[in-house]
Design a protein around this motif. Structure first.
Motif, PDB file in Angstrom:
ATOM      1  N   ARG A  87       0.661  -1.179   0.020  1.00  0.00           N
ATOM      2  CA  ARG A  87       0.150  -0.146  -0.058  1.00  0.00           C
ATOM      3  C   ARG A  87       0.966   1.308  -0.178  1.00  0.00           C
ATOM      4  O   ARG A  87       0.228   2.148  -0.422  1.00  0.00           O
ATOM      5  N   MET A  88       2.120   1.117   0.608  1.00  0.00           N
ATOM      6  CA  MET A  88       2.729   2.411   0.862  1.00  0.00           C
ATOM      7  C   MET A  88       4.049   2.568  -0.066  1.00  0.00           C
ATOM      8  O   MET A  88       4.805   3.650   0.135  1.00  0.00           O
ATOM      9  N   ARG A 143       7.823  10.082   5.718  1.00  0.00           N
ATOM     10  CA  ARG A 143       7.120   8.837   5.188  1.00  0.00           C
ATOM     11  C   ARG A 143       7.689   7.641   5.803  1.00  0.00           C
ATOM     12  O   ARG A 143       8.261   6.577   5.194  1.00  0.00           O
ATOM     13  N   LEU A 154      -1.744   5.638   8.309  1.00  0.00           N
ATOM     14  CA  LEU A 154      -1.382   6.365   7.429  1.00  0.00           C
ATOM     15  C   LEU A 154      -2.108   6.113   5.925  1.00  0.00           C
ATOM     16  O   LEU A 154      -2.183   6.908   5.201  1.00  0.00           O
ATOM     17  N   TYR A 155      -2.362   4.673   5.786  1.00  0.00           N
ATOM     18  CA  TYR A 155      -2.863   4.182   4.576  1.00  0.00           C
ATOM     19  C   TYR A 155      -4.275   4.810   4.504  1.00  0.00           C
ATOM     20  O   TYR A 155      -4.687   5.410   3.397  1.00  0.00           O
ATOM     21  N   GLN A 157      -5.385   7.405   5.960  1.00  0.00           N
ATOM     22  CA  GLN A 157      -5.256   8.926   5.749  1.00  0.00           C
ATOM     23  C   GLN A 157      -5.266   9.176   4.040  1.00  0.00           C
ATOM     24  O   GLN A 157      -5.701  10.091   3.689  1.00  0.00           O
ATOM     25  N   ASP A 158      -4.316   8.307   3.656  1.00  0.00           N
ATOM     26  CA  ASP A 158      -3.958   8.761   2.072  1.00  0.00           C
ATOM     27  C   ASP A 158      -5.009   8.158   1.323  1.00  0.00           C
ATOM     28  O   ASP A 158      -5.203   9.003   0.366  1.00  0.00           O
ATOM     29  N   ARG A 159      -5.957   7.195   1.674  1.00  0.00           N
ATOM     30  CA  ARG A 159      -6.810   6.564   1.008  1.00  0.00           C
ATOM     31  C   ARG A 159      -8.207   7.226   0.978  1.00  0.00           C
ATOM     32  O   ARG A 159      -8.816   7.574   0.112  1.00  0.00           O
ATOM     33  N   LYS A 208      -1.439  16.968   5.928  1.00  0.00           N
ATOM     34  CA  LYS A 208      -1.244  17.177   4.477  1.00  0.00           C
ATOM     35  C   LYS A 208      -1.039  18.423   3.970  1.00  0.00           C
ATOM     36  O   LYS A 208      -0.342  19.051   3.018  1.00  0.00           O
ATOM     37  N   MET A 214       7.710  15.154   0.672  1.00  0.00           N
ATOM     38  CA  MET A 214       7.842  13.679   0.586  1.00  0.00           C
ATOM     39  C   MET A 214       9.251  13.107   0.869  1.00  0.00           C
ATOM     40  O   MET A 214      10.104  13.878   0.816  1.00  0.00           O
TER      41      MET A 214
END
Length: 214
Positions: A87-88, A143, A154-155, A157-159, A208, A214
Protein backbone atom coordinates in the motif's frame (compact mmCIF):
# COMPACT_ATOMS: atom_id res chain seq x y z
CA UNK A 1 31.25 21.53 -17.21
CA UNK A 2 29.81 18.04 -16.62
CA UNK A 3 29.36 16.81 -13.08
CA UNK A 4 31.48 13.88 -12.00
CA UNK A 5 29.79 10.69 -10.74
CA UNK A 6 30.97 11.48 -7.23
CA UNK A 7 29.44 14.96 -7.34
CA UNK A 8 26.21 13.57 -8.76
CA UNK A 9 25.99 11.01 -5.96
CA UNK A 10 26.69 13.69 -3.35
CA UNK A 11 23.98 15.91 -4.83
CA UNK A 12 21.49 13.04 -4.68
CA UNK A 13 22.29 12.58 -1.00
CA UNK A 14 22.17 16.24 -0.01
CA UNK A 15 19.84 18.12 -2.36
CA UNK A 16 16.34 18.74 -1.04
CA UNK A 17 13.50 21.07 -1.95
CA UNK A 18 10.21 22.30 -0.56
CA UNK A 19 8.53 19.25 -2.12
CA UNK A 20 11.04 16.49 -1.51
CA UNK A 21 13.45 15.39 1.22
CA UNK A 22 16.99 14.33 0.40
CA UNK A 23 18.34 10.98 1.56
CA UNK A 24 20.23 12.75 4.35
CA UNK A 25 17.02 14.53 5.40
CA UNK A 26 15.22 11.19 5.59
CA UNK A 27 18.07 9.53 7.49
CA UNK A 28 18.15 12.18 10.22
CA UNK A 29 14.35 12.19 10.39
CA UNK A 30 14.14 8.43 10.88
CA UNK A 31 16.94 8.37 13.47
CA UNK A 32 15.62 11.42 15.36
CA UNK A 33 12.06 10.13 15.34
CA UNK A 34 13.18 6.74 16.63
CA UNK A 35 15.23 8.34 19.42
CA UNK A 36 12.29 10.47 20.56
CA UNK A 37 9.99 7.44 20.46
CA UNK A 38 12.39 5.40 22.60
CA UNK A 39 12.64 8.18 25.16
CA UNK A 40 8.86 8.33 25.42
CA UNK A 41 8.57 4.54 25.62
CA UNK A 42 11.16 4.52 28.42
CA UNK A 43 9.15 7.08 30.39
CA UNK A 44 5.98 5.02 29.99
CA UNK A 45 7.71 1.77 30.88
CA UNK A 46 9.39 3.27 33.95
CA UNK A 47 5.96 4.35 35.19
CA UNK A 48 4.42 0.93 34.46
CA UNK A 49 2.15 2.39 31.78
CA UNK A 50 0.90 1.17 28.42
CA UNK A 51 0.10 2.93 25.18
CA UNK A 52 -1.58 2.25 21.87
CA UNK A 53 -0.41 1.01 18.48
CA UNK A 54 2.13 -1.75 18.11
CA UNK A 55 4.10 -0.34 21.08
CA UNK A 56 0.94 -0.93 23.12
CA UNK A 57 0.63 -4.50 21.88
CA UNK A 58 4.32 -5.01 22.67
CA UNK A 59 3.79 -3.62 26.19
CA UNK A 60 0.90 -6.05 26.74
CA UNK A 61 2.99 -9.03 25.64
CA UNK A 62 5.99 -7.76 27.64
CA UNK A 63 4.00 -7.38 30.87
CA UNK A 64 2.16 -10.68 30.38
CA UNK A 65 5.16 -12.85 29.45
CA UNK A 66 8.26 -11.10 30.77
CA UNK A 67 9.90 -11.07 27.34
CA UNK A 68 11.88 -7.89 26.62
CA UNK A 69 9.94 -4.99 25.14
CA UNK A 70 12.38 -4.60 22.26
CA UNK A 71 11.95 -8.20 21.15
CA UNK A 72 8.15 -8.02 21.48
CA UNK A 73 8.00 -4.74 19.56
CA UNK A 74 10.11 -6.06 16.70
CA UNK A 75 8.08 -9.28 16.49
CA UNK A 76 4.59 -7.77 16.53
CA UNK A 77 5.48 -5.52 13.61
CA UNK A 78 6.53 -8.34 11.29
CA UNK A 79 3.03 -9.12 9.90
CA UNK A 80 2.45 -5.48 8.87
CA UNK A 81 5.35 -5.07 6.44
CA UNK A 82 3.47 -6.79 3.63
CA UNK A 83 0.67 -4.21 3.92
CA UNK A 84 3.27 -1.45 4.04
CA UNK A 85 4.93 -2.71 0.86
CA UNK A 86 1.68 -3.23 -1.05
CA UNK A 87 0.00 0.00 0.00
CA UNK A 88 2.79 2.48 0.80
CA UNK A 89 5.71 1.36 -1.37
CA UNK A 90 9.21 0.01 -0.93
CA UNK A 91 10.81 3.24 0.36
CA UNK A 92 8.20 3.62 3.13
CA UNK A 93 8.58 -0.04 4.09
CA UNK A 94 12.37 0.14 4.29
CA UNK A 95 12.35 3.34 6.35
CA UNK A 96 9.72 1.88 8.67
CA UNK A 97 11.69 -1.34 9.11
CA UNK A 98 14.79 0.71 10.01
CA UNK A 99 12.79 2.84 12.48
CA UNK A 100 11.32 -0.25 14.15
CA UNK A 101 14.72 -1.95 14.34
CA UNK A 102 16.35 1.17 15.82
CA UNK A 103 13.55 1.61 18.34
CA UNK A 104 13.69 -2.06 19.35
CA UNK A 105 17.46 -1.97 19.83
CA UNK A 106 17.59 1.37 21.66
CA UNK A 107 14.73 0.35 23.98
CA UNK A 108 17.06 -2.34 25.36
CA UNK A 109 19.85 0.16 26.05
CA UNK A 110 18.26 3.48 27.04
CA UNK A 111 16.52 2.40 30.30
CA UNK A 112 19.85 1.15 31.68
CA UNK A 113 21.67 4.26 30.47
CA UNK A 114 19.17 6.65 32.07
CA UNK A 115 18.81 4.66 35.29
CA UNK A 116 15.30 5.92 36.08
CA UNK A 117 14.15 4.56 39.44
CA UNK A 118 10.72 6.20 39.76
CA UNK A 119 8.44 8.04 37.34
CA UNK A 120 5.05 9.28 38.52
CA UNK A 121 2.42 7.62 36.28
CA UNK A 122 0.60 10.84 35.40
CA UNK A 123 3.82 12.72 34.65
CA UNK A 124 5.10 9.73 32.68
CA UNK A 125 1.86 9.67 30.69
CA UNK A 126 1.94 13.38 29.86
CA UNK A 127 5.60 13.63 28.91
CA UNK A 128 5.87 10.12 27.44
CA UNK A 129 2.81 10.62 25.25
CA UNK A 130 4.05 14.00 24.06
CA UNK A 131 7.55 12.75 23.23
CA UNK A 132 6.28 9.66 21.40
CA UNK A 133 3.88 11.90 19.46
CA UNK A 134 6.77 14.15 18.45
CA UNK A 135 8.79 11.10 17.37
CA UNK A 136 5.91 9.75 15.30
CA UNK A 137 5.42 13.18 13.75
CA UNK A 138 9.05 13.23 12.64
CA UNK A 139 8.72 9.73 11.18
CA UNK A 140 5.41 10.48 9.43
CA UNK A 141 6.87 13.60 7.82
CA UNK A 142 9.65 11.50 6.35
CA UNK A 143 7.25 8.84 5.09
CA UNK A 144 8.01 6.30 7.79
CA UNK A 145 6.28 5.02 10.92
CA UNK A 146 6.74 2.73 13.90
CA UNK A 147 4.94 0.01 12.02
CA UNK A 148 1.67 -1.77 12.62
CA UNK A 149 -1.22 0.53 13.41
CA UNK A 150 0.80 3.52 12.23
CA UNK A 151 1.06 1.95 8.77
CA UNK A 152 -2.67 1.31 8.71
CA UNK A 153 -3.45 4.84 9.95
CA UNK A 154 -1.27 6.42 7.27
CA UNK A 155 -2.83 4.26 4.57
CA UNK A 156 -6.35 5.24 5.69
CA UNK A 157 -5.34 8.91 5.71
CA UNK A 158 -3.92 8.67 2.18
CA UNK A 159 -6.88 6.63 0.91
CA UNK A 160 -9.83 8.31 2.63
CA UNK A 161 -8.46 11.62 3.98
CA UNK A 162 -9.10 10.73 7.63
CA UNK A 163 -6.46 12.18 9.95
CA UNK A 164 -3.90 9.58 10.96
CA UNK A 165 -3.90 10.70 14.60
CA UNK A 166 -7.66 10.27 14.99
CA UNK A 167 -7.62 6.89 13.23
CA UNK A 168 -4.86 5.67 15.50
CA UNK A 169 -6.71 7.01 18.54
CA UNK A 170 -9.61 4.65 17.80
CA UNK A 171 -7.32 1.63 17.56
CA UNK A 172 -5.43 2.74 20.65
CA UNK A 173 -8.61 2.83 22.68
CA UNK A 174 -9.22 -0.83 21.92
CA UNK A 175 -5.64 -1.79 22.78
CA UNK A 176 -5.62 0.11 26.06
CA UNK A 177 -8.96 -1.54 26.96
CA UNK A 178 -7.18 -4.90 26.88
CA UNK A 179 -4.92 -3.65 29.66
CA UNK A 180 -7.79 -4.05 32.16
CA UNK A 181 -6.58 -7.62 32.52
CA UNK A 182 -3.05 -6.54 33.49
CA UNK A 183 -3.11 -3.19 35.28
CA UNK A 184 -4.89 -1.20 37.97
CA UNK A 185 -7.61 1.33 37.08
CA UNK A 186 -5.28 4.24 37.93
CA UNK A 187 -2.52 2.93 35.65
CA UNK A 188 -5.07 2.37 32.88
CA UNK A 189 -6.43 5.91 33.32
CA UNK A 190 -2.93 7.37 33.10
CA UNK A 191 -2.20 5.18 30.06
CA UNK A 192 -5.30 6.58 28.36
CA UNK A 193 -4.13 10.12 29.14
CA UNK A 194 -0.78 9.32 27.50
CA UNK A 195 -2.45 7.84 24.42
CA UNK A 196 -4.69 10.91 24.08
CA UNK A 197 -1.74 13.30 24.40
CA UNK A 198 0.23 11.33 21.79
CA UNK A 199 -2.60 11.20 19.27
CA UNK A 200 -3.80 14.77 19.76
CA UNK A 201 -0.21 15.85 19.07
CA UNK A 202 -0.39 13.96 15.78
CA UNK A 203 -3.91 15.08 14.87
CA UNK A 204 -3.10 18.76 15.37
CA UNK A 205 0.31 18.77 13.70
CA UNK A 206 0.23 16.07 11.00
CA UNK A 207 -1.75 17.66 8.19
CA UNK A 208 -0.98 17.20 4.50
CA UNK A 209 -2.11 20.76 3.68
CA UNK A 210 0.51 22.17 6.06
CA UNK A 211 3.46 19.92 5.23
CA UNK A 212 3.91 18.83 1.63
CA UNK A 213 7.46 17.49 1.47
CA UNK A 214 7.83 13.79 0.65
Amino acid sequence: MMATPAKSAFAALMNSSAERHSLVDDAQGVVSGSMLAVLGITLLSSAGLLTGGTPGIAFLVHYATGFSFGLCFFAVNLPFYYLAFRRMGLAFTLKTFIAVALTSAMSEVLPRALGLTHVDPLIGALFGGLVIGAGLLALFRHRASLGGIGILALYIQDRFGWRAGLVQLGFDGAIVACSFFLASPFIIACSIVGAVVMNVTLAVNHRKDRYIAM
